[in-house]
Design a protein around this motif. Structure first.
Motif, PDB file in Angstrom:
ATOM      1  N   ILE A   1      39.222  -9.953  -8.862  1.00 35.20           N
ATOM      2  CA  ILE A   1      39.620  -9.101  -9.986  1.00 35.20           C
ATOM      3  C   ILE A   1      40.871  -9.672 -10.652  1.00 35.20           C
ATOM      4  O   ILE A   1      40.983  -9.699 -11.883  1.00 35.20           O
ATOM      5  CB  ILE A   1      39.860  -7.660  -9.520  1.00 35.20           C
ATOM      6  CG1 ILE A   1      38.560  -7.040  -9.004  1.00 35.20           C
ATOM      7  CG2 ILE A   1      40.426  -6.804 -10.668  1.00 35.20           C
ATOM      8  CD1 ILE A   1      38.736  -5.693  -8.336  1.00 35.20           C
TER       9      ILE A   1
ATOM     10  N   PHE B   1      45.521  -2.409 -10.127  1.00 38.91           N
ATOM     11  CA  PHE B   1      44.104  -2.326  -9.774  1.00 38.91           C
ATOM     12  C   PHE B   1      43.970  -2.293  -8.257  1.00 38.91           C
ATOM     13  O   PHE B   1      44.906  -2.638  -7.527  1.00 38.91           O
ATOM     14  CB  PHE B   1      43.305  -3.486 -10.384  1.00 38.91           C
ATOM     15  CG  PHE B   1      43.669  -4.858  -9.873  1.00 38.91           C
ATOM     16  CD1 PHE B   1      43.025  -5.414  -8.782  1.00 38.91           C
ATOM     17  CD2 PHE B   1      44.655  -5.606 -10.516  1.00 38.91           C
ATOM     18  CE1 PHE B   1      43.355  -6.679  -8.321  1.00 38.91           C
ATOM     19  CE2 PHE B   1      44.987  -6.875 -10.073  1.00 38.91           C
ATOM     20  CZ  PHE B   1      44.335  -7.418  -8.971  1.00 38.91           C
TER      21      PHE B   1
ATOM     22  N   THR C   1      41.049  -2.184  -4.640  1.00 32.28           N
ATOM     23  CA  THR C   1      39.725  -2.294  -4.020  1.00 32.28           C
ATOM     24  C   THR C   1      39.704  -1.455  -2.743  1.00 32.28           C
ATOM     25  O   THR C   1      40.725  -1.280  -2.081  1.00 32.28           O
ATOM     26  CB  THR C   1      39.378  -3.748  -3.654  1.00 32.28           C
ATOM     27  OG1 THR C   1      40.375  -4.264  -2.753  1.00 32.28           O
ATOM     28  CG2 THR C   1      39.329  -4.632  -4.898  1.00 32.28           C
TER      29      THR C   1
ATOM     30  N   GLN D   1      41.164   5.177  -3.671  1.00 27.18           N
ATOM     31  CA  GLN D   1      41.459   4.333  -4.832  1.00 27.18           C
ATOM     32  C   GLN D   1      42.535   4.938  -5.724  1.00 27.18           C
ATOM     33  O   GLN D   1      43.525   4.272  -6.060  1.00 27.18           O
ATOM     34  CB  GLN D   1      40.182   4.095  -5.642  1.00 27.18           C
ATOM     35  CG  GLN D   1      39.172   3.211  -4.934  1.00 27.18           C
ATOM     36  CD  GLN D   1      37.934   2.974  -5.770  1.00 27.18           C
ATOM     37  OE1 GLN D   1      37.681   3.658  -6.744  1.00 27.18           O
ATOM     38  NE2 GLN D   1      37.157   1.982  -5.384  1.00 27.18           N
TER      39      GLN D   1
ATOM     40  N   ASP E   1      33.050   2.958 -15.378  1.00 23.55           N
ATOM     41  CA  ASP E   1      33.668   2.799 -14.049  1.00 23.55           C
ATOM     42  C   ASP E   1      34.392   4.068 -13.601  1.00 23.55           C
ATOM     43  O   ASP E   1      34.566   4.300 -12.416  1.00 23.55           O
ATOM     44  CB  ASP E   1      34.595   1.576 -14.017  1.00 23.55           C
ATOM     45  CG  ASP E   1      36.043   1.876 -14.341  1.00 23.55           C
ATOM     46  OD1 ASP E   1      36.294   2.625 -15.298  1.00 23.55           O
ATOM     47  OD2 ASP E   1      36.926   1.329 -13.650  1.00 23.55           O
TER      48      ASP E   1
ATOM     49  N   THR F   1      41.652  -0.502 -12.839  1.00 22.51           N
ATOM     50  CA  THR F   1      40.379  -1.063 -12.382  1.00 22.51           C
ATOM     51  C   THR F   1      40.243  -0.853 -10.876  1.00 22.51           C
ATOM     52  O   THR F   1      41.204  -1.027 -10.127  1.00 22.51           O
ATOM     53  CB  THR F   1      40.322  -2.569 -12.703  1.00 22.51           C
ATOM     54  OG1 THR F   1      40.465  -2.734 -14.120  1.00 22.51           O
ATOM     55  CG2 THR F   1      39.011  -3.185 -12.245  1.00 22.51           C
ATOM     56  N   SER F   2      39.044  -0.488 -10.432  1.00 21.39           N
ATOM     57  CA  SER F   2      38.815  -0.300  -9.001  1.00 21.39           C
ATOM     58  C   SER F   2      37.418  -0.783  -8.633  1.00 21.39           C
ATOM     59  O   SER F   2      36.509  -0.778  -9.466  1.00 21.39           O
ATOM     60  CB  SER F   2      38.999   1.164  -8.604  1.00 21.39           C
ATOM     61  OG  SER F   2      38.113   2.002  -9.330  1.00 21.39           O
ATOM     62  N   HIS F   3      37.279  -1.201  -7.391  1.00 18.49           N
ATOM     63  CA  HIS F   3      35.987  -1.712  -6.925  1.00 18.49           C
ATOM     64  C   HIS F   3      35.759  -1.293  -5.483  1.00 18.49           C
ATOM     65  O   HIS F   3      36.684  -1.317  -4.661  1.00 18.49           O
ATOM     66  CB  HIS F   3      35.955  -3.239  -7.016  1.00 18.49           C
ATOM     67  CG  HIS F   3      34.673  -3.836  -6.525  1.00 18.49           C
ATOM     68  ND1 HIS F   3      33.500  -3.763  -7.247  1.00 18.49           N
ATOM     69  CD2 HIS F   3      34.363  -4.498  -5.375  1.00 18.49           C
ATOM     70  CE1 HIS F   3      32.532  -4.370  -6.583  1.00 18.49           C
ATOM     71  NE2 HIS F   3      33.032  -4.813  -5.432  1.00 18.49           N
TER      72      HIS F   3
ATOM     73  N   ILE G   1      31.450  -8.143  -6.773  1.00 16.05           N
ATOM     74  CA  ILE G   1      32.019  -7.631  -8.018  1.00 16.05           C
ATOM     75  C   ILE G   1      31.067  -7.938  -9.166  1.00 16.05           C
ATOM     76  O   ILE G   1      30.683  -9.089  -9.385  1.00 16.05           O
ATOM     77  CB  ILE G   1      33.401  -8.240  -8.265  1.00 16.05           C
ATOM     78  CG1 ILE G   1      34.379  -7.689  -7.224  1.00 16.05           C
ATOM     79  CG2 ILE G   1      33.892  -7.952  -9.680  1.00 16.05           C
ATOM     80  CD1 ILE G   1      35.734  -8.308  -7.243  1.00 16.05           C
TER      81      ILE G   1
ATOM     82  N   GLU H   1      30.394  -4.045 -14.155  1.00 15.23           N
ATOM     83  CA  GLU H   1      31.159  -2.805 -14.329  1.00 15.23           C
ATOM     84  C   GLU H   1      32.636  -3.047 -14.052  1.00 15.23           C
ATOM     85  O   GLU H   1      33.509  -2.650 -14.836  1.00 15.23           O
ATOM     86  CB  GLU H   1      30.603  -1.736 -13.383  1.00 15.23           C
ATOM     87  CG  GLU H   1      31.351  -0.414 -13.430  1.00 15.23           C
ATOM     88  CD  GLU H   1      30.756   0.619 -12.492  1.00 15.23           C
ATOM     89  OE1 GLU H   1      31.526   1.173 -11.677  1.00 15.23           O
ATOM     90  OE2 GLU H   1      29.543   0.877 -12.566  1.00 15.23           O
ATOM     91  N   THR H   2      32.920  -3.706 -12.939  1.00 14.70           N
ATOM     92  CA  THR H   2      34.311  -3.985 -12.577  1.00 14.70           C
ATOM     93  C   THR H   2      34.923  -5.041 -13.482  1.00 14.70           C
ATOM     94  O   THR H   2      36.076  -4.922 -13.905  1.00 14.70           O
ATOM     95  CB  THR H   2      34.395  -4.434 -11.108  1.00 14.70           C
ATOM     96  OG1 THR H   2      33.841  -3.410 -10.273  1.00 14.70           O
ATOM     97  CG2 THR H   2      35.829  -4.694 -10.691  1.00 14.70           C
ATOM     98  N   ARG H   3      34.159  -6.062 -13.799  1.00 15.51           N
ATOM     99  CA  ARG H   3      34.686  -7.139 -14.663  1.00 15.51           C
ATOM    100  C   ARG H   3      35.021  -6.611 -16.054  1.00 15.51           C
ATOM    101  O   ARG H   3      36.051  -6.970 -16.636  1.00 15.51           O
ATOM    102  CB  ARG H   3      33.676  -8.287 -14.742  1.00 15.51           C
ATOM    103  CG  ARG H   3      33.486  -9.009 -13.424  1.00 15.51           C
ATOM    104  CD  ARG H   3      32.578 -10.227 -13.567  1.00 15.51           C
ATOM    105  NE  ARG H   3      32.256 -10.765 -12.259  1.00 15.51           N
ATOM    106  CZ  ARG H   3      33.076 -11.533 -11.538  1.00 15.51           C
ATOM    107  NH1 ARG H   3      34.261 -11.863 -12.031  1.00 15.51           N
ATOM    108  NH2 ARG H   3      32.712 -11.976 -10.360  1.00 15.51           N
TER     109      ARG H   3
END
Length: 206
Positions: free
Chosen positions: A21, A119, A121, A129, A160, A166-168, A177, A180-182
């Motif tokens: 990320i 961000f 994960t 998160q 997302d 940003t979270s994954h 990844i 959606e995350t990108r």
């Protein structure tokens, strides 16, 4: 012309998801016109612990060439995006240790009036998160920094669903990844660069 934004992307990653990320954010910010430093927090875990986890050991070797962040990098930056895996709903010890080294800059007022974002994960769905990002942002309030969260400022954020950053969910390493995350990472990078640029220009004109 708008002034060039200096952005530090500072992250900790054990098995590579946060690193991926961070790289996406770094690339997007560069494309948006920023001067970017991609940096990692120093590892604190013992070598035996790293060696006991194949994915951890592989990422440690693969990321050996990434520079380790120093307080000088934060002083240099107009904006900083921090990234971390969650640890019991909180920031990883490696990134927290780096934040704790910034006391000297804080005492001089050198952390104030910069743009910050974050961000995260997790291994499991939800998994802390939002609490991790909120915990990270507690430090930014003490810095006197300006938090630029992505909010719901682009259609990708309704996909997302995390307005804090940003979270994954990596699914214990089984969930690569994806778009959606990108997409969320790229939007966050572009938003941070945009707001930091406007702030830098405004302060220069004041």
């Amino acid at each position: 012309m708008s002034p060039t934004v200096k952005l530090a992307v500072i992250y900790y990653s054990s098995t590579g998801f946060s690193a991926e990320i961070a790289k996406e954010i770094s690339d997007a910010a560069t494309k948006a016109g920023a001067e970017v430093r991609l940096l990692k927090a120093a590892e604190l875990a013992p070598k035996a612990a790293i060696a006991s986890n194949e994915a951890w050991a592989a990422h440690a070797a693969a990321s050996a060439g990434i520079p380790v962040a120093t307080p000088d990098d934060v002083e240099w930056a107009d904006a900083v995006i921090f990234g971390t895996p969650t640890r019991f709903g909180n920031v990883s010890s490696q990134l927290k240790q780096f934040l704790d080294t910034l006391g000297g800059l804080w005492a001089q007022g050198m952390l104030a009036n910069k743009v910050y974002s974050g961000f995260v994960t997790t291994a499991t769905t939800h998994g802390g998160q939002e609490s991790t990002l909120l915990a990270l942002y507690n430090s930014i309030h003490h810095f006197g920094g300006l938090i630029v969260s992505p909010g719901y400022t682009d259609p990708v954020k309704f996909v997302d669903g995390n307005p804090y950053g940003t979270s994954h969910v990596d699914g214990q390493g089984n969930n690569p990844i994806g778009d959606e995350t990108r997409n969320a990472a790229r939007h966050q990078a572009e938003r941070v660069v945009q707001i930091a640029g406007a702030l830098k220009a405004g302060l220069a004109a004041a």
